[in-house]
Scaffold this active site. Structure first.
Site, PDB file in Angstrom:
ATOM      1  N   GLU A 148       4.350  -6.478 -37.248  1.00 57.02           N
ATOM      2  CA  GLU A 148       3.449  -7.153 -38.190  1.00 57.02           C
ATOM      3  C   GLU A 148       4.137  -7.739 -39.407  1.00 57.02           C
ATOM      4  O   GLU A 148       3.842  -8.891 -39.776  1.00 57.02           O
ATOM      5  CB  GLU A 148       2.322  -6.212 -38.625  1.00 57.02           C
ATOM      6  CG  GLU A 148       1.273  -5.945 -37.550  1.00 57.02           C
ATOM      7  CD  GLU A 148       1.699  -4.936 -36.498  1.00 57.02           C
ATOM      8  OE1 GLU A 148       2.764  -4.309 -36.692  1.00 57.02           O
ATOM      9  OE2 GLU A 148       0.988  -4.761 -35.510  1.00 57.02           O
ATOM     10  N   HIS A 206      -8.845   1.815 -37.268  1.00 56.42           N
ATOM     11  CA  HIS A 206      -9.230   0.551 -36.620  1.00 56.42           C
ATOM     12  C   HIS A 206     -10.653   0.122 -36.985  1.00 56.42           C
ATOM     13  O   HIS A 206     -11.293  -0.594 -36.215  1.00 56.42           O
ATOM     14  CB  HIS A 206      -9.142   0.682 -35.097  1.00 56.42           C
ATOM     15  CG  HIS A 206      -7.746   0.600 -34.536  1.00 56.42           C
ATOM     16  ND1 HIS A 206      -6.796   1.563 -34.749  1.00 56.42           N
ATOM     17  CD2 HIS A 206      -7.147  -0.341 -33.766  1.00 56.42           C
ATOM     18  CE1 HIS A 206      -5.675   1.227 -34.123  1.00 56.42           C
ATOM     19  NE2 HIS A 206      -5.863   0.074 -33.519  1.00 56.42           N
TER      20      HIS A 206
HETATM   21  C1  LIG Z   1       0.747  -1.526 -35.968  1.00 53.33           C
HETATM   22  C2  LIG Z   1      -0.082  -1.812 -34.783  1.00 53.33           C
HETATM   23  N1  LIG Z   1      -0.004  -3.031 -34.222  1.00 53.33           N
HETATM   24  C3  LIG Z   1      -0.746  -3.323 -33.146  1.00 53.33           C
HETATM   25  C4  LIG Z   1      -1.588  -2.409 -32.612  1.00 53.33           C
HETATM   26  C5  LIG Z   1      -2.440  -2.758 -31.419  1.00 53.33           C
HETATM   27  N2  LIG Z   1      -1.900  -2.098 -30.238  1.00 53.33           N
HETATM   28  C6  LIG Z   1      -2.358  -0.895 -29.855  1.00 53.33           C
HETATM   29  S1  LIG Z   1      -1.533  -0.274 -28.580  1.00 53.33           S
HETATM   30  C7  LIG Z   1      -0.546  -1.625 -28.473  1.00 53.33           C
HETATM   31  C8  LIG Z   1       0.504  -1.682 -27.429  1.00 53.33           C
HETATM   32  C9  LIG Z   1       1.440  -0.547 -27.568  1.00 53.33           C
HETATM   33  O1  LIG Z   1       2.352  -0.548 -26.524  1.00 53.33           O
HETATM   34  P1  LIG Z   1       3.321   0.676 -26.328  1.00 53.33           P
HETATM   35  O2  LIG Z   1       3.880   1.075 -27.643  1.00 53.33           O
HETATM   36  O3  LIG Z   1       4.265   0.304 -25.266  1.00 53.33           O
HETATM   37  O4  LIG Z   1       2.375   1.850 -25.874  1.00 53.33           O
HETATM   38  P2  LIG Z   1       1.516   1.932 -24.535  1.00 53.33           P
HETATM   39  O5  LIG Z   1       0.163   1.403 -24.879  1.00 53.33           O
HETATM   40  O6  LIG Z   1       2.173   1.137 -23.490  1.00 53.33           O
HETATM   41  O7  LIG Z   1       1.473   3.374 -24.229  1.00 53.33           O
HETATM   42  C10 LIG Z   1      -0.882  -2.546 -29.455  1.00 53.33           C
HETATM   43  C11 LIG Z   1      -0.247  -3.857 -29.647  1.00 53.33           C
HETATM   44  C12 LIG Z   1      -1.660  -1.151 -33.239  1.00 53.33           C
HETATM   45  N3  LIG Z   1      -2.490  -0.203 -32.801  1.00 53.33           N
HETATM   46  N4  LIG Z   1      -0.881  -0.881 -34.299  1.00 53.33           N
END
Ligand SMILES: Cc1ncc(C[n+]2csc(CCOP(=O)(O)OP(=O)(O)O)c2C)c(N)n1
Ligand SMILES: [Mg+2]
Lengths: 348, 330
Positions: free
Chosen positions: B62, B131
């Site tokens: 971000e 959220h």
């Molecule tokens: C700081 C932040 N940016 C974006 C999000 C939205 N978001 C939630 S989960 C996710 C993907 C995360 O991927 P990963 O870290 O690989 O975890 P996975 O869901 O694959 O277990 C995103 C972009 C968030 N929750 N927090």
């Protein structure tokens, strides 16, 4: 961190394949029930992230941890918490936003925690839980406790600067910290190679002076072996990073059908099934018979079925609890808006 | 163009499409905006028409997304940076608050930062404490940032189009509970100018000042109040910076009673600012203290019961209106 409260003992370290299989099966079955709770409309939270396909990471790494070790997880952390000894009923109740849950329905799936089991918190902010283990590592060293602190996060968190700031501090101060990257290939719809030019993330950790390794999550014994080895070093103040390769079997969250993934790729990805792999190995090596495994599956199915009945029977937290725990219990609670309005408008 | 039925989401998407067709320098960047189509589907399929060079999927980074948008804006692009949840604004606050907001001023007016930060906030999906927040006060508290918060489908379209013509950084906060709201609109009809509030209902007994989703609750409450013989004027701010205070001053001075409604927490929030201004500027006309109806000073729970209990709704606005007019809620 508040003082640890009474707790159920965490499972003892055990690298036995049978116990790994059992734990992975419990995780998978629990996650399937979470999905069912959601379908039945009994789950608070639009955001439920299942760890199906990643069970080896939770089972393998957590078996290397002992009571008193602490950890944080990302938003896909049900399996990790179970593998550290969580009570599936209280977990499910929390996921359903019920009062009987670990956080009285305030946290839910993405903010579950239990100080008694060393769970310093799941996090809905990608990367948000990582730096806390640096602090917990500092505290462990300061108190000479011999405990470690592990951060579990996804491949997506490798885009967050806080990971690198945290690893740098852990290496600089030789802290007992373990960074566990569960690489399920995707962050929402973004495949890891679409988010970084060099997916060999463990090499980045080495650049900061940590021990960095990568292991195939298909094989829980390989994960377990790597975790045992790294954790032994971590306890001596050699912080480490372990990347575990697996595949996110289903959508990012419950409603996501992954239209951005090629069905052939999904098909192939789901072949990388650590639960099925361990099951086959147990049979092949004669460590269990088909009948024994079926009995185990029935037992685990019943254990996890009960979590749904338990959760459905639980109450939502009463509104009176809304103002509790914003501050310490001895402090006054915030004034409710309604009370304030009445006070302001009181006429004599 | 004729009247058409559109959702809030459709209108936002159409605004992005029209702006991108009109101006090749408009680019979108953010997490999941391209292939995934946006966490709330606002940018769905835009990558098909405009390609990955203009609809840019970023890593989950971000501060760098907002910081890159700042640089892109200074270098001649018209970036729309998407922050998936306003709850993540804290991570970007240096780039937003110390860079984007201050560059024109610090550099003596040499250059501005014409970027739009699109994001969404608010409760309604049982999404928990990280959220579900309403953090517009952070933005309103930062000089140099403009702030738009559309409540209607037409405003979703027009305010976003207008934001993309502004010389300074605009933070554009959508409400997650409004995406599926439908209205029949004619997008070619003349738009209200940027920086003006709108009187959504006229009444002689009480002024309700609000914005974003709470507008709909205020209108619902106003209907119920009318059934009790109380007529409320309802003002929708539309943009919080610039803040169009004249219509509020005019209405409150005439009517003598004001309620301010905001989903954000009460203390030091938008409602506090509005209440202070009304008190300062309309003091001699007020029959009652200005009443703030706002979010409780607590985090949002995942439990649906606690979540809905944490923020205002039609019932609380209605009851407060009755009390202000000296009636006791049944
Ligand atoms: C700081 C932040 N940016 C974006 C999000 C939205 N978001 C939630 S989960 C996710 C993907 C995360 O991927 P990963 O870290 O690989 O975890 P996975 O869901 O694959 O277990 C995103 C972009 C968030 N929750 N927090
Ligand atoms: Mg991932």
């Amino acid at each position: 961190m508040t003082k640890p409260v009474a707790h159920t003992p965490a499972p003892r370290p055990n690298t036995d394949l049978t116990s790994h299989y059992r734990m992975m099966l419990r995780i998978r079955t629990f996650e399937e029930r979470v999905g069912e709770l959601f379908v039945r409309g009994q789950s608070a939270g639009s955001m439920l992230h299942l760890s199906i396909g990643e069970e080896s990471a939770a089972a393998g790494v957590c078996a290397a941890m002992v009571e008193g070790d602490t950890f944080t997880t990302h938003h896909r952390g049900h399996g990790i918490f179970l593998a550290r000894g969580a009570d599936p009923n209280r977990m499910m109740a929390e996921i359903g936003g019920k009062e009987a849950g670990y956080c009285h329905g305030k946290g839910g799936s993405m903010h579950i925690a239990d100080m008694g089991l060393g769970h310093l918190g799941a996090n809905a902010i990608v990367g948000g839980g990582i730096p806390a283990v640096v602090g917990a590592g500092l505290a462990a060293r300061h108190h000479g406790s011999g405990k470690i602190s592990a951060a579990f996060f996804g491949d997506g968190a490798t885009g967050q600067g806080i990971l690198y700031e945290s690893m740098n501090m852990a290496a600089l101060w030789s802290l007992p910290c373990l960074f566990v990257c569960i690489n399920n290939q995707y962050g929402m719809g973004t495949r890891i190679d679409q988010a970084t030019a060099n997916p060999e993330i463990h090499e980045r950790a080495r650049a900061f002076g940590l021990v960095g390794e990568r292991v195939d999550g298909l094989d829980v014994e390989a994960v377990s072996e790597a975790a045992d080895r790294l954790v032994a070093g971590v306890r001596q103040g050699k912080p480490a990073f372990l990347m575990i390769d697996c595949y996110r079997f289903y959508g990012h969250a419950r409603k996501d059908k992954s239209p951005y993934r090629d069905p052939a790729e999904e098909e192939q990805g789901r072949q990388k099934d650590p639960v099925a792999f361990a099951r086959a190995a147990l049979l092949e090596r004669g460590l269990a018979t088909e009948a024994e495994l079926t009995a185990l599956e029935t037992e685990v199915g019943a254990e996890m079925d009960a979590t749904i009945d338990f959760t459905i029977a639980q109450k939502e937290p009463p509104l009176s609890t809304m103002f509790r725990d914003v501050y310490a219990p001895e402090e006054p609670e915030p004034e409710p808006v309604r009370t304030r309005i009445d006070r302001v408008l009181a006429r004599d | 163009m004729a009247l058409q039925e559109l959702t809030y989401r459709d209108a936002l998407r159409q605004a992005l499409i029209d702006a991108m067709r009109e101006n090749p320098d408009v680019v979108i960047m953010g997490e999941e905006v391209g292939r995934y189509g946006g966490a709330y589907a606002v940018t769905k399929d835009l990558i098909k028409e405009f390609g990955g060079e203009r609809v840019i999927d970023t890593p989950i980074s971000e501060p760098a997304i907002i910081g890159a948008a700042v640089g892109a804006a200074m270098a001649g692009l018209r970036p729309v940076a998407e922050l998936m949840y306003v709850d993540f604004i804290g991570m970007t606050m240096d780039q937003l608050g110390n860079q984007a907001a201050k560059i024109r001023y610090m550099f003596g007016g040499q250059i501005g930062v014409p970027m739009v930060l699109r994001t969404q906030g608010g409760t309604g999906r049982s999404a928990g404490a990280q959220h579900s927040q309403s953090l517009e006060a952070y933005v309103m508290h930062t000089p140099g940032l403009r702030l738009a918060m559309p409540a209607t489908v037409a405003d979703a379209y027009h305010l976003l189009r207008q934001a993309l013509t502004k010389p300074d950084p605009v933070v554009f906060i959508e409400h997650k509970a409004l995406y599926t709201m439908k209205e029949t609109v004619d997008l070619d009809a003349p738009a209200l100018p940027w920086g003006t509030s709108a009187v959504r209902r006229e009444g002689k007994d009480l002024v309700i000042v609000t914005y974003s989703r709470q507008l709909h609750y205020a209108l619902e409450a106003a209907k119920k109040l009318a059934a009790q013989g109380i007529e409320a004027t309802v003002i929708d701010l539309r943009t919080l910076n610039p803040l169009d205070f004249d219509p509020i001053r005019e209405a409150v001075s005439r009517i003598g009673r004001a309620m301010v409604v905001s989903e954000g927490v009460m203390t030091a929030g938008v409602a506090a600012e509005l209440s202070a201004r009304i008190t300062e500027e309309c003091f001699d006309y007020l029959e009652d203290p200005v009443v703030r109806v706002a979010g409780e000073d607590i985090p949002i729970s995942v439990s649906t019961a606690l979540e809905t209990g944490s923020v205002p709704g039609a019932q609380l606005i209605y009851e407060t209106g009755l009390k202000m007019l000296g009636k006791v809620p049944a």
